[in-house]
Design an enzyme around this catalytic site. Structure first.
Site, mmCIF file in Angstrom:
data_model
loop_
_atom_site.group_PDB
_atom_site.id
_atom_site.type_symbol
_atom_site.label_atom_id
_atom_site.label_comp_id
_atom_site.label_asym_id
_atom_site.label_seq_id
_atom_site.Cartn_x
_atom_site.Cartn_y
_atom_site.Cartn_z
ATOM 1 N N GLY A 178 9.158 -2.804 -20.248
ATOM 2 C CA GLY A 178 10.082 -3.156 -19.169
ATOM 3 C C GLY A 178 9.386 -3.916 -18.050
ATOM 4 O O GLY A 178 9.845 -3.904 -16.905
ATOM 5 N N ALA A 205 9.343 -6.951 -17.359
ATOM 6 C CA ALA A 205 10.092 -8.069 -16.773
ATOM 7 C C ALA A 205 11.203 -7.573 -15.853
ATOM 8 O O ALA A 205 11.983 -8.365 -15.334
ATOM 9 C CB ALA A 205 10.676 -8.949 -17.878
ATOM 10 N N GLY A 206 11.277 -6.256 -15.660
ATOM 11 C CA GLY A 206 12.292 -5.689 -14.773
ATOM 12 C C GLY A 206 11.764 -5.541 -13.354
ATOM 13 O O GLY A 206 10.660 -5.983 -13.028
ATOM 14 N N PHE A 207 12.563 -4.894 -12.539
ATOM 15 C CA PHE A 207 12.260 -4.774 -11.105
ATOM 16 C C PHE A 207 10.949 -3.999 -10.882
ATOM 17 O O PHE A 207 9.981 -4.518 -10.297
ATOM 18 C CB PHE A 207 13.460 -4.087 -10.438
ATOM 19 N N ILE A 208 10.877 -2.769 -11.356
ATOM 20 C CA ILE A 208 9.692 -1.945 -11.083
ATOM 21 C C ILE A 208 8.543 -2.324 -12.022
ATOM 22 O O ILE A 208 7.385 -2.402 -11.613
ATOM 23 C CB ILE A 208 10.036 -0.442 -11.214
ATOM 24 N N GLY A 209 8.872 -2.583 -13.303
ATOM 25 C CA GLY A 209 7.825 -2.938 -14.267
ATOM 26 C C GLY A 209 7.055 -4.182 -13.843
ATOM 27 O O GLY A 209 5.840 -4.270 -14.024
ATOM 28 N N THR A 255 13.567 9.180 -13.406
ATOM 29 C CA THR A 255 14.314 9.091 -12.151
ATOM 30 C C THR A 255 14.615 10.482 -11.591
ATOM 31 O O THR A 255 14.671 11.459 -12.348
ATOM 32 C CB THR A 255 15.642 8.348 -12.414
ATOM 33 N N ASP A 256 14.872 10.545 -10.284
ATOM 34 C CA ASP A 256 15.291 11.833 -9.693
ATOM 35 C C ASP A 256 16.734 12.156 -10.057
ATOM 36 O O ASP A 256 17.193 13.274 -9.824
ATOM 37 C CB ASP A 256 15.100 11.820 -8.177
ATOM 38 N N GLU A 257 17.442 11.180 -10.646
ATOM 39 C CA GLU A 257 18.859 11.429 -10.968
ATOM 40 C C GLU A 257 19.021 12.478 -12.065
ATOM 41 O O GLU A 257 20.113 13.013 -12.256
ATOM 42 C CB GLU A 257 19.566 10.118 -11.349
ATOM 43 N N TYR A 267 23.808 7.411 -17.642
ATOM 44 C CA TYR A 267 22.436 6.942 -17.368
ATOM 45 C C TYR A 267 21.496 8.129 -17.166
ATOM 46 O O TYR A 267 20.462 8.240 -17.835
ATOM 47 C CB TYR A 267 22.428 6.040 -16.125
ATOM 48 N N LYS A 288 18.297 9.491 -19.455
ATOM 49 C CA LYS A 288 16.929 9.614 -18.949
ATOM 50 C C LYS A 288 16.447 11.072 -19.081
ATOM 51 O O LYS A 288 15.279 11.312 -19.411
ATOM 52 C CB LYS A 288 16.851 9.176 -17.482
HETATM 53 P P1 NAD Z 1 15.378 -2.831 -14.624
HETATM 54 O O1 NAD Z 1 16.754 -2.674 -15.170
HETATM 55 O O2 NAD Z 1 15.160 -3.752 -13.472
HETATM 56 O O3 NAD Z 1 14.368 -3.292 -15.778
HETATM 57 C C1 NAD Z 1 14.402 -2.749 -17.061
HETATM 58 C C2 NAD Z 1 13.591 -3.660 -17.972
HETATM 59 O O4 NAD Z 1 13.594 -3.061 -19.275
HETATM 60 C C3 NAD Z 1 14.163 -5.066 -18.111
HETATM 61 O O5 NAD Z 1 13.134 -6.026 -17.983
HETATM 62 C C4 NAD Z 1 14.758 -5.085 -19.512
HETATM 63 O O6 NAD Z 1 14.711 -6.368 -20.131
HETATM 64 C C5 NAD Z 1 13.850 -4.085 -20.236
HETATM 65 N N1 NAD Z 1 14.504 -3.476 -21.399
HETATM 66 C C6 NAD Z 1 15.738 -2.930 -21.451
HETATM 67 N N2 NAD Z 1 15.993 -2.497 -22.703
HETATM 68 C C7 NAD Z 1 14.890 -2.769 -23.447
HETATM 69 C C8 NAD Z 1 14.534 -2.570 -24.799
HETATM 70 N N3 NAD Z 1 15.396 -1.995 -25.667
HETATM 71 N N4 NAD Z 1 13.312 -2.964 -25.224
HETATM 72 C C9 NAD Z 1 12.439 -3.562 -24.371
HETATM 73 N N5 NAD Z 1 12.733 -3.793 -23.087
HETATM 74 C C10 NAD Z 1 13.939 -3.407 -22.626
HETATM 75 O O7 NAD Z 1 14.902 -1.347 -14.280
HETATM 76 P P2 NAD Z 1 13.992 -0.833 -13.083
HETATM 77 O O8 NAD Z 1 14.851 -0.604 -11.894
HETATM 78 O O9 NAD Z 1 12.795 -1.685 -12.973
HETATM 79 O O10 NAD Z 1 13.570 0.594 -13.656
HETATM 80 C C11 NAD Z 1 12.433 0.751 -14.476
HETATM 81 C C12 NAD Z 1 12.282 2.204 -14.855
HETATM 82 O O11 NAD Z 1 12.186 3.015 -13.691
HETATM 83 C C13 NAD Z 1 13.460 2.751 -15.657
HETATM 84 O O12 NAD Z 1 12.951 3.596 -16.654
HETATM 85 C C14 NAD Z 1 14.264 3.522 -14.629
HETATM 86 O O13 NAD Z 1 14.966 4.569 -15.234
HETATM 87 C C15 NAD Z 1 13.171 4.015 -13.720
HETATM 88 N N6 NAD Z 1 13.562 4.260 -12.324
HETATM 89 C C16 NAD Z 1 14.199 3.280 -11.593
HETATM 90 C C17 NAD Z 1 14.511 3.522 -10.257
HETATM 91 C C18 NAD Z 1 15.158 2.465 -9.389
HETATM 92 O O14 NAD Z 1 15.473 2.731 -8.240
HETATM 93 N N7 NAD Z 1 15.345 1.234 -9.866
HETATM 94 C C19 NAD Z 1 14.205 4.755 -9.682
HETATM 95 C C20 NAD Z 1 13.556 5.720 -10.467
HETATM 96 C C21 NAD Z 1 13.242 5.456 -11.774
#
Ligand code: NAD
Length: 349
Positions: free
Chosen positions: A7, A9-13, A133-135, A158, A162
């Site tokens: 992940g 390419a996502g926000f936290i990753g 997540t805390d959810e 969701y 998780k």
């Molecule tokens: P996000 O939705 O911004 O990014 C998720 C990433 O995962 C994307 O780049 C997507 O392309 C990739 N992805 C999705 N399905 C996939 C698959 N099957 N195979 C490979 N890649 C895949 O999410 P985020 O907000 O960056 O959250 C990242 C993690 O942190 C998650 O596990 C989320 O549950 C956890 N989290 C998020 C928050 C928050 O506030 N955003 C808080 C606590 C925990």
């Protein structure tokens, strides 16, 4: 150190990849399927680094995962790939079951097969961080905090997916002695946050002169953490956390949704003044089903045991975030057209 970041390419990753490569000088192998939430533009700052690698792989594809492990021989995994948007889980839970539960099972099994083939000394050093997540803890009343011992009580598809993944990760430690550590974090905000999420959507709708609709009376409380603080916490937990343990991550920054939106409006009034206060754009709309009233994290274990502490408070972090959105239209403008505005309502998750 070579670390697989799912992940990425996502926000936290992406914040984790940037932290590993830019701040720590480690190798980050970004394994991402590039769903609607994945965006390689988010990694522009490190894309040319020889420490950064990208593999377009679905974590539900076990063979592809085995190839990634064999190719890179990582020292650790930070598993963040997930479907992460609560509202999308209400309208289409199937993807959440696949990626968050089946995908996590695949990651655990692929990583375990690789780990079993390592020399004993490398097996001892290997780490698998499962990011959650805390959810999973459900909702709080007016008082109290989520502790690592708080029973799971997820409300949405969701958070239920998780929670399932957390149980699998824990079982892989208990059953196979696989070196897992789990983190549970509160709501994140900061640069590169997808424009359908509450904070960027409020900033961008405000600038566009659009309504700022708020669920119910805006009294739902979230505990906000700046994303770069989260990235640092995740590396700390992955590298120093005790195996088989969970660590809550939070910034001690509880705010009602109304407070968040109002503060954004006040800062915009200062930095990008218009002829009327931005707060006049706030409108109230019907609450969403199963909307948890309050989340608040006790991060004492992470702070006392591993020495991490959030560097930003909500006020410093939100100012940085607003400035980042003002300066980086190149990043968010193309994404805005894809953002779902379900019922025209803001989402804080
Ligand atoms: P996000 O939705 O911004 O990014 C998720 C990433 O995962 C994307 O780049 C997507 O392309 C990739 N992805 C999705 N399905 C996939 C698959 N099957 N195979 C490979 N890649 C895949 O999410 P985020 O907000 O960056 O959250 C990242 C993690 O942190 C998650 O596990 C989320 O549950 C956890 N989290 C998020 C928050 C928050 O506030 N955003 C808080 C606590 C925990």
């Amino acid at each position: 150190m070579k670390i697989i970041v799912t992940g990425g390419a996502g926000f936290i990753g992406s914040a984790v990849c940037r932290h590993l490569v830019k701040d720590l000088g480690y190798t980050a192998i970004n394994v991402d399927k590039l769903t609607y939430a994945g965006n390689l533009e988010t990694l522009k700052e490190i894309e040319d680094s020889e420490l950064y690698h990208f593999e377009k792989v679905d974590i539900c594809d076990r063979n592809a995962l085995d190839e990634v492990f064999a190719k890179y021989q990582p020292d650790a995994v930070m598993h963040l790939a997930a479907e992460s948007h609560v509202d999308r889980s209400i309208t289409g839970a199937g993807e959440f079951i696949q990626t968050n539960i089946v995908g996590t099972f695949n990651m655990l099994e692929a990583a375990r097969a690789y780990w079993l083939g390592l020399r004993e000394v490398d097996q001892k050093a290997f780490r698998f961080l499962h990011v959650s997540t805390d959810e999973v803890y459900g909702s709080l009343g007016d008082e109290g905090l989520f502790h690592e011992t708080t029973p799971y009580d997820p409300s949405s598809p969701y958070s239920a997916s998780k929670a399932s993944a957390d149980h699998l990760a824990n079982a892989w430690h208990e059953t196979y002695g696989f070196p897992v550590v789990i983190s549970n974090c509160s709501n994140n905000y900061g640069p590169y946050h997808f424009p359908e999420k509450l904070i960027p959507l409020v900033i961008l709708n405000a600038l566009d002169g659009h309504p700022l609709p708020i669920y119910g009376d805006g009294s739902n409380v979230r505990d906000w953490l700046y994303v770069e603080d989260h990235a640092k916490a995740l590396f700390t937990i992955m590298s120093k956390g005790r195996l088989g343990e969970k660590y809550n991550v939070g910034g001690r920054n509880e705010r009602t949704n109304l407070e968040v939106v109002t503060r954004i409006c006040e800062i915009l009034d200062e930095v990008r003044p218009k002829n009327r206060p931005y707060a006049e754009q706030i409108t109230y709309v019907t609450d969403r089903p199963g909307h948890d009233a309050r989340y608040a994290i006790d991060a004492t274990k992470l702070e006392d045991e591993l020495g991490w502490k959030a560097e930003e408070n909500f006020d410093t972090g939100i100012k940085k975030t607003i400035q980042w959105y003002l300066d980086n239209e190149w990043w968010w403008a193309p994404l805005r057209s894809h953002a779902t505005e379900r019922k025209g309502v803001l989402k804080e998750d």
